[in-house]
Write a protein that holds these residues in place. Structure first.
Motif, PDB file in Angstrom:
ATOM      1  N   MET A 156     -36.409 -15.091 -25.225  1.00 41.28           N
ATOM      2  CA  MET A 156     -36.139 -14.231 -26.469  1.00 41.28           C
ATOM      3  C   MET A 156     -37.113 -14.644 -26.724  1.00 41.28           C
ATOM      4  O   MET A 156     -37.753 -14.345 -27.907  1.00 41.28           O
ATOM      5  CB  MET A 156     -35.436 -13.985 -26.515  1.00 41.28           C
ATOM      6  N   ARG A 157     -36.643 -16.016 -27.915  1.00 41.80           N
ATOM      7  CA  ARG A 157     -36.881 -17.342 -28.456  1.00 41.80           C
ATOM      8  C   ARG A 157     -38.550 -17.460 -27.948  1.00 41.80           C
ATOM      9  O   ARG A 157     -39.588 -17.728 -28.646  1.00 41.80           O
ATOM     10  CB  ARG A 157     -36.740 -18.804 -28.973  1.00 41.80           C
ATOM     11  N   LEU A 158     -38.988 -17.807 -27.362  1.00 41.90           N
ATOM     12  CA  LEU A 158     -40.295 -17.474 -26.194  1.00 41.90           C
ATOM     13  C   LEU A 158     -41.171 -16.329 -26.405  1.00 41.90           C
ATOM     14  O   LEU A 158     -42.452 -16.556 -27.227  1.00 41.90           O
ATOM     15  CB  LEU A 158     -40.663 -17.622 -24.994  1.00 41.90           C
ATOM     16  N   VAL A 159     -40.633 -15.239 -26.673  1.00 38.34           N
ATOM     17  CA  VAL A 159     -41.263 -14.274 -27.173  1.00 38.34           C
ATOM     18  C   VAL A 159     -41.667 -13.720 -28.664  1.00 38.34           C
ATOM     19  O   VAL A 159     -42.478 -13.231 -29.017  1.00 38.34           O
ATOM     20  CB  VAL A 159     -41.013 -13.008 -26.854  1.00 38.34           C
ATOM     21  N   GLY A 160     -40.764 -14.236 -28.631  1.00 42.01           N
ATOM     22  CA  GLY A 160     -40.421 -14.399 -30.383  1.00 42.01           C
ATOM     23  C   GLY A 160     -39.667 -13.021 -31.311  1.00 42.01           C
ATOM     24  O   GLY A 160     -39.724 -12.957 -32.454  1.00 42.01           O
ATOM     25  N   ILE A 161     -38.485 -12.193 -30.148  1.00 43.86           N
ATOM     26  CA  ILE A 161     -38.108 -11.331 -30.559  1.00 43.86           C
ATOM     27  C   ILE A 161     -36.482 -12.396 -31.460  1.00 43.86           C
ATOM     28  O   ILE A 161     -36.504 -11.914 -32.233  1.00 43.86           O
ATOM     29  CB  ILE A 161     -37.651 -10.283 -29.725  1.00 43.86           C
ATOM     30  N   GLY A 162     -35.729 -13.047 -30.250  1.00 45.29           N
ATOM     31  CA  GLY A 162     -34.955 -14.192 -31.080  1.00 45.29           C
ATOM     32  C   GLY A 162     -34.610 -15.322 -31.816  1.00 45.29           C
ATOM     33  O   GLY A 162     -33.726 -14.977 -32.100  1.00 45.29           O
ATOM     34  N   LYS A 163     -35.989 -14.992 -32.572  1.00 42.84           N
ATOM     35  CA  LYS A 163     -36.172 -16.132 -33.316  1.00 42.84           C
ATOM     36  C   LYS A 163     -34.917 -15.427 -34.656  1.00 42.84           C
ATOM     37  O   LYS A 163     -34.122 -16.343 -34.935  1.00 42.84           O
ATOM     38  CB  LYS A 163     -37.628 -16.484 -34.136  1.00 42.84           C
ATOM     39  N   ALA A 164     -35.011 -14.517 -34.996  1.00 41.11           N
ATOM     40  CA  ALA A 164     -34.158 -14.284 -36.336  1.00 41.11           C
ATOM     41  C   ALA A 164     -33.040 -14.814 -35.793  1.00 41.11           C
ATOM     42  O   ALA A 164     -31.309 -15.296 -36.099  1.00 41.11           O
ATOM     43  CB  ALA A 164     -34.924 -12.915 -37.310  1.00 41.11           C
ATOM     44  N   LYS A 165     -32.468 -13.764 -34.831  1.00 36.21           N
ATOM     45  CA  LYS A 165     -31.285 -13.112 -34.744  1.00 36.21           C
ATOM     46  C   LYS A 165     -30.790 -14.691 -34.129  1.00 36.21           C
ATOM     47  O   LYS A 165     -29.581 -15.067 -34.471  1.00 36.21           O
ATOM     48  CB  LYS A 165     -31.653 -12.153 -33.010  1.00 36.21           C
ATOM     49  N   LEU A 203     -29.752 -26.316  -9.852  1.00 37.01           N
ATOM     50  CA  LEU A 203     -31.600 -26.338 -10.623  1.00 37.01           C
ATOM     51  C   LEU A 203     -30.658 -25.650 -11.915  1.00 37.01           C
ATOM     52  O   LEU A 203     -31.303 -26.018 -12.946  1.00 37.01           O
ATOM     53  CB  LEU A 203     -32.325 -25.352  -9.902  1.00 37.01           C
ATOM     54  N   VAL A 204     -29.819 -24.741 -12.126  1.00 36.42           N
ATOM     55  CA  VAL A 204     -29.547 -24.388 -13.218  1.00 36.42           C
ATOM     56  C   VAL A 204     -28.775 -25.823 -13.585  1.00 36.42           C
ATOM     57  O   VAL A 204     -29.104 -25.671 -14.755  1.00 36.42           O
ATOM     58  CB  VAL A 204     -28.248 -22.999 -13.094  1.00 36.42           C
ATOM     59  N   ILE A 205     -27.884 -26.201 -13.227  1.00 38.64           N
ATOM     60  CA  ILE A 205     -27.451 -27.350 -14.169  1.00 38.64           C
ATOM     61  C   ILE A 205     -28.313 -28.513 -14.715  1.00 38.64           C
ATOM     62  O   ILE A 205     -28.204 -29.001 -15.518  1.00 38.64           O
ATOM     63  CB  ILE A 205     -26.186 -28.648 -12.667  1.00 38.64           C
ATOM     64  N   ILE A 206     -29.121 -28.728 -13.729  1.00 36.19           N
ATOM     65  CA  ILE A 206     -30.347 -29.743 -13.964  1.00 36.19           C
ATOM     66  C   ILE A 206     -31.463 -29.176 -15.173  1.00 36.19           C
ATOM     67  O   ILE A 206     -31.889 -29.735 -16.282  1.00 36.19           O
ATOM     68  CB  ILE A 206     -30.756 -29.540 -13.177  1.00 36.19           C
ATOM     69  N   PHE A 207     -31.773 -27.925 -15.395  1.00 37.59           N
ATOM     70  CA  PHE A 207     -32.850 -27.344 -15.977  1.00 37.59           C
ATOM     71  C   PHE A 207     -32.035 -26.427 -16.857  1.00 37.59           C
ATOM     72  O   PHE A 207     -32.119 -26.899 -18.350  1.00 37.59           O
ATOM     73  CB  PHE A 207     -34.183 -26.818 -15.427  1.00 37.59           C
ATOM     74  N   LEU A 208     -31.032 -26.132 -17.135  1.00 40.78           N
ATOM     75  CA  LEU A 208     -30.553 -25.079 -17.574  1.00 40.78           C
ATOM     76  C   LEU A 208     -28.844 -25.186 -17.935  1.00 40.78           C
ATOM     77  O   LEU A 208     -28.216 -23.671 -17.699  1.00 40.78           O
ATOM     78  CB  LEU A 208     -31.099 -23.334 -17.144  1.00 40.78           C
ATOM     79  N   PRO A 209     -28.532 -25.900 -18.605  1.00 37.92           N
ATOM     80  CA  PRO A 209     -27.142 -26.278 -18.288  1.00 37.92           C
ATOM     81  C   PRO A 209     -26.521 -24.952 -19.021  1.00 37.92           C
ATOM     82  O   PRO A 209     -24.667 -24.906 -19.280  1.00 37.92           O
ATOM     83  CB  PRO A 209     -26.973 -27.570 -19.696  1.00 37.92           C
ATOM     84  N   GLY A 210     -26.990 -24.527 -20.216  1.00 32.94           N
ATOM     85  CA  GLY A 210     -26.142 -23.154 -20.842  1.00 32.94           C
ATOM     86  C   GLY A 210     -25.975 -21.853 -19.928  1.00 32.94           C
ATOM     87  O   GLY A 210     -26.155 -21.189 -20.080  1.00 32.94           O
ATOM     88  N   GLY A 211     -26.882 -21.982 -18.438  1.00 26.73           N
ATOM     89  CA  GLY A 211     -26.805 -20.690 -17.207  1.00 26.73           C
ATOM     90  C   GLY A 211     -27.376 -19.814 -18.083  1.00 26.73           C
ATOM     91  O   GLY A 211     -28.479 -19.949 -18.623  1.00 26.73           O
ATOM     92  N   LEU A 212     -27.417 -18.969 -17.832  1.00 29.81           N
ATOM     93  CA  LEU A 212     -28.299 -17.709 -17.827  1.00 29.81           C
ATOM     94  C   LEU A 212     -28.881 -17.006 -19.378  1.00 29.81           C
ATOM     95  O   LEU A 212     -30.055 -16.628 -19.784  1.00 29.81           O
ATOM     96  CB  LEU A 212     -27.620 -16.001 -17.183  1.00 29.81           C
ATOM     97  N   VAL A 213     -27.101 -17.273 -19.806  1.00 27.76           N
ATOM     98  CA  VAL A 213     -27.537 -16.877 -21.256  1.00 27.76           C
ATOM     99  C   VAL A 213     -28.363 -17.646 -22.056  1.00 27.76           C
ATOM    100  O   VAL A 213     -29.402 -17.507 -22.529  1.00 27.76           O
ATOM    101  CB  VAL A 213     -26.050 -17.014 -22.300  1.00 27.76           C
ATOM    102  N   GLU A 214     -28.252 -19.034 -21.764  1.00 25.48           N
ATOM    103  CA  GLU A 214     -29.504 -20.174 -22.491  1.00 25.48           C
ATOM    104  C   GLU A 214     -30.712 -19.581 -22.171  1.00 25.48           C
ATOM    105  O   GLU A 214     -31.637 -19.346 -22.970  1.00 25.48           O
ATOM    106  CB  GLU A 214     -28.542 -20.886 -22.030  1.00 25.48           C
ATOM    107  N   GLY A 215     -30.887 -19.013 -20.858  1.00 26.60           N
ATOM    108  CA  GLY A 215     -32.011 -18.790 -20.437  1.00 26.60           C
ATOM    109  C   GLY A 215     -32.769 -17.996 -20.807  1.00 26.60           C
ATOM    110  O   GLY A 215     -33.647 -17.720 -21.464  1.00 26.60           O
ATOM    111  N   SER A 216     -31.798 -16.518 -21.036  1.00 27.13           N
ATOM    112  CA  SER A 216     -32.802 -15.198 -22.307  1.00 27.13           C
ATOM    113  C   SER A 216     -32.596 -15.740 -23.508  1.00 27.13           C
ATOM    114  O   SER A 216     -33.853 -15.051 -24.366  1.00 27.13           O
ATOM    115  CB  SER A 216     -31.846 -14.601 -21.665  1.00 27.13           C
ATOM    116  N   GLN A 217     -31.654 -16.252 -23.678  1.00 29.99           N
ATOM    117  CA  GLN A 217     -31.883 -17.195 -25.351  1.00 29.99           C
ATOM    118  C   GLN A 217     -33.464 -17.413 -25.800  1.00 29.99           C
ATOM    119  O   GLN A 217     -34.234 -17.099 -26.405  1.00 29.99           O
ATOM    120  CB  GLN A 217     -31.248 -17.918 -26.058  1.00 29.99           C
ATOM    121  N   ARG A 218     -33.605 -18.718 -24.746  1.00 28.50           N
ATOM    122  CA  ARG A 218     -35.579 -19.623 -24.220  1.00 28.50           C
ATOM    123  C   ARG A 218     -36.488 -18.581 -24.407  1.00 28.50           C
ATOM    124  O   ARG A 218     -37.268 -18.355 -24.710  1.00 28.50           O
ATOM    125  CB  ARG A 218     -35.095 -20.142 -22.958  1.00 28.50           C
TER     126      ARG A 218
END
Lengths: 343, 406
Positions: free
Chosen positions: B375-384, B358-373
């Protein structure tokens, strides 16, 4: 002389299995450009279709015999297989005995379907991803498939015997004029070799002499042009994936009597088959087959006591050693094509 | 601080705090509550988190930066363990010489393997490393039995020479008398926390190696490695010989694996050939990818997540499941328990495989990419995300290489 011949023969059955798996790997690689780490799992599933089929055939019901008592004094339980009940003892027991060869018929559609489902369901989405991703996702798939088999069939090997009449050995030495008992070879291994030669010949004939095969070969050479000619090359490649899966599956079915199937047999063969493909040359079908037999035979020579006493442990590493030497001296393998996997 | 910029310093501080407070963080539930089985604050499990973290950090220096996928990394881990146990057998139970030798031997070993394997790239490199690892594994099992003690595994016996062993020396692994197994337990209300010397020794090693890896990532050398991953051909055309750089990365990564192997032996003086099997190499790959290859913190997270889930999932057997679903009607319970039992207990590898796919198919960047996504979804991580994530985005979404058959 006779011992050399014996080692060559001994190498043939393993070599046949390597050749069949490597052939499937190369077919997939040559057509779809995907490195399939799950191919060993397909081989294992093939072996387990044989197990399943022989279990299905020997499904039985229990009747009580009031005349006879067992040692506890209770009525004796008699197991009768359904097939024996339906077709009578001669045909029924014959069917059970011939379970492994019969499961070939049973496994071909299953393996074609497994291959088709794998390609459409998963691998299709990975054509435009890096090779590392393809390796990793198929590696994950291999783990999943083998664990599913493990959770249904358990971790222990399941003995799946060959038909009664093939269980003995043949004295091949006498036939070609050596002394008696010089070259004793089990029937089933001979059959395995002949069978795999048949399958390999069949695949080559299919690719060489049918229109479908011609189109596939054209697609392997230049996919884009074939597509521009209005041929749906993707569909044909999907079918080739199914055929590759069926080849590996058949290799597994027939291998079941030689080595009782267990859930990790696929992984064991996969590593070696990859080495075989690399030695033969990525993308070369003839190279894969030749390298399969060659490495199988070399492995059996290396396990001779005379050689082991000079180079201890050589039988364990010979295949890897040869792969390293080949990769460093002939980077494209024995018969590799130019421009394949050379990024 | 320490030659790091603000963001990396923060990262280092986060990792240190997490690691130092590990015994608290991993033990969130009171010890006699029903949830206590989700605790992971046992010394040997915590040691494993950290040691496999080191292994994954090392693997990431090779795979994350240069893109070379090694399928034989477990060989270095095994070599490290064997050399460490030999130091215990020959000198004394002090872990310092053992770990130093483990690192050195693994590094030498990886110079040899890397020199040969790096002549090819892509899938050929993976297969060459796999071949070397399988060779080491097969030899450790068979011919090298005098050195490796074969299937039994190498361990320390009382009749071993142990030349540096004084009359009062400790007979368990120690660092100048400080025994690795010493554990202080702290009882706080219902909670019980364990502070293990071995764990904190591993943490010190983890922080050192993590710091080193940050420095490598931010150095010109690290930039060169990233260039190898992006376009090696172009680098060759500019007249740069990439092989020495890749080999250096391979050796560093091998030395990290050797350190991890040495630490494993230091915590439990035993080494077996199964540590070198290619499935063990596969596990390192899984850890790194799950966390996020090419990111700094990803491998540590991945190693922690896998080891934690492995421990928890393997513990949930059918009895536990029966207990959980006892509120259901009997027949339904049987079915539900049967289904769940496929994925837990002995079926843990099935869950692992599915998770990995599942990680390889949907989230090639792993947990780090998942958390970034997220964050972006919630809107916090945009500037960061804009200021910091730029450099790493290319690694998370590697450009598709052209299809071979096309």
């Amino acid at each position: 002389m006779d011992s050399i011949l014996l080692q060559i023969l001994n190498g043939l059955d393993k070599g046949s299995a390597y050749a069949l798996i490597a052939l499937g790997l190369t077919l997939i690689f040559g057509t779809l450009g995907v490195v399939n780490f799950a191919h060993g799992a397909i081989f294992m599933i093939g072996a387990f279709t044989a197990v399943t089929f022989s279990k299905l055939l020997s499904l039985s019901f229990i009747t009580l015999d009031p005349e006879k008592k067992n040692f506890l004094g209770q009525p004796l339980e008699i197991k009768t297989a359904y097939v024996v009940d339906w077709f009578g003892p001669t045909v029924g027991n014959g069917l059970i005995d011939w379970a492994v060869p019969l499961s070939i018929l049973f496994s071909i559609p299953i393996m074609l379907f497994v291959g088709y489902a794998m390609e459409r369901g998963l691998i299709k989405h990975f054509y435009h991803r890096p090779h590392a991703d393809q390796i990793l996702v198929t590696f994950g798939l291999a783990i999943v498939l083998q664990e599913i088999i493990k959770s249904f069939f358990g971790a222990n090997p399941i003995p799946t015997p060959a038909p009664e009449m093939f269980r003995g050995s043949i004295d091949l030495g006498v036939l070609v004029g050596f002394a008696e008992n010089a070259i004793i070879y089990p029937y089933w291994r001979l059959i395995y070799f002949l069978f795999s030669a048949l399958v390999i010949g069949g695949v080559f004939a299919f690719l060489q002499f049918t229109t479908f095969g011609m189109v596939v070969r054209a697609g392997m050479a230049d996919r884009e042009t074939v597509g521009l000619l209005g041929i749906n090359i993707d569909r044909r490649f999907t079918i080739m994936f199914g055929i590759a899966a069926a080849v590996a599956g058949l290799a597994g079915v027939m291998y079941a009597p030689i080595n009782s199937p267990n859930y990790h047999m696929g992984m064991d063969f996969l590593v070696l088959s990859f080495v075989v493909v690399v030695v033969g040359g990525m993308g070369s079908l003839a190279g894969a087959v030749a390298a399969g037999f060659l490495l199988g035979i070399l492995e059996s020579f290396a396990s001779m006591n005379e050689i082991k006493s000079i180079l201890p442990g050589i039988d364990q590493i010979i295949i890897y050693l040869i792969a390293i030497i080949i990769l460093l001296t002939r980077p494209r393998g024995l018969m590799g094509r130019k421009g394949v996997m050379e990024e | 601080m320490l030659g790091l910029d603000k963001r990396d310093t923060l990262l280092l501080i986060i990792v240190s705090v997490l690691a130092i407070l590990g015994p608290f963080i991993l033990n969130p539930f009171p010890s006699n509550s029903a949830l206590a089985q989700f605790n992971a604050g046992y010394p040997d499990l915590m040691q494993r988190f950290v040691i496999f973290g080191i292994l994954a950090i090392g693997f990431n220096i090779l795979f994350g930066l240069t893109g070379y996928l090694s399928f034989g990394h477990a060989a270095f881990l095994g070599v490290g363990s064997y050399s460490a146990v030999w130091m215990f057998k020959l000198l004394s139970m002090n872990i310092l010489p053992a770990i130093i030798l483990a690192v050195v031997v693994a590094a030498v070993f990886s110079v040899v393997i890397g020199y040969i394997s790096l002549r090819r790239s892509g899938i050929y490199f993976s297969i060459l490393t796999l071949a070397f690892a399988q060779m080491s594994y097969n030899l450790a099992y068979s011919v090298l039995t005098p050195i490796t003690n074969g299937e039994t595994g190498l361990q320390v016996y009382t009749d071993d020479p142990q030349y540096l062993m004084g009359p009062n020396s400790s007979t368990v692994t120690n660092l100048f008398g400080l025994e690795m197994r010493t554990t202080h337990s702290l009882d706080l209300g219902g909670w019980e926390f364990h502070f293990n010397v071995g764990y904190y020794f591993c943490v010190v090693m983890l922080l050192l190696t993590f710091y080193l890896s940050v420095r490598i990532f931010r150095s010109p050398f690290g930039l060169m490695l990233k260039a190898i991953k992006t376009n090696q051909t172009r680098l060759n055309y500019t007249g740069i010989n990439t092989r020495p750089y890749a080999l250096t990365a391979f050796v560093i990564s091998g030395a990290y694996a050797g350190l991890a192997g040495g630490l494993l032996a230091a915590m439990d003086p035993l080494a077996g050939p199964e540590r070198m099997q290619w499935t063990a190499s596969g596990e390192v790959v899984i850890m790194t990818i799950l966390g996020g290859a090419g990111t700094l913190i990803g491998p540590v997270l991945g190693a922690g997540a896998i080891k934690y889930l492995e421990n928890i999932f393997s513990k949930i057997n059918e009895n536990v499941l029966q207990d959980w679903f006892s509120f259901l009607p009997h027949d339904v319970q049987e079915v539900v328990v049967w289904i769940f039992a496929r994925f837990t207990g002995e079926g843990w590898h099935l869950t692992l495989g599915l998770m990995f796919m599942l990680v390889i198919i949907f989230l090639p960047g792993g947990l780090v990419e998942g958390s970034q996504r997220i964050m972006r979804l919630v809107g916090i991580g945009k500037a960061k995300g804009k200021s910091s994530g730029q450099g790493e985005d290319d690694e998370h979404h590697p450009k598709a290489t052209p299809h071979v058959a096309e």
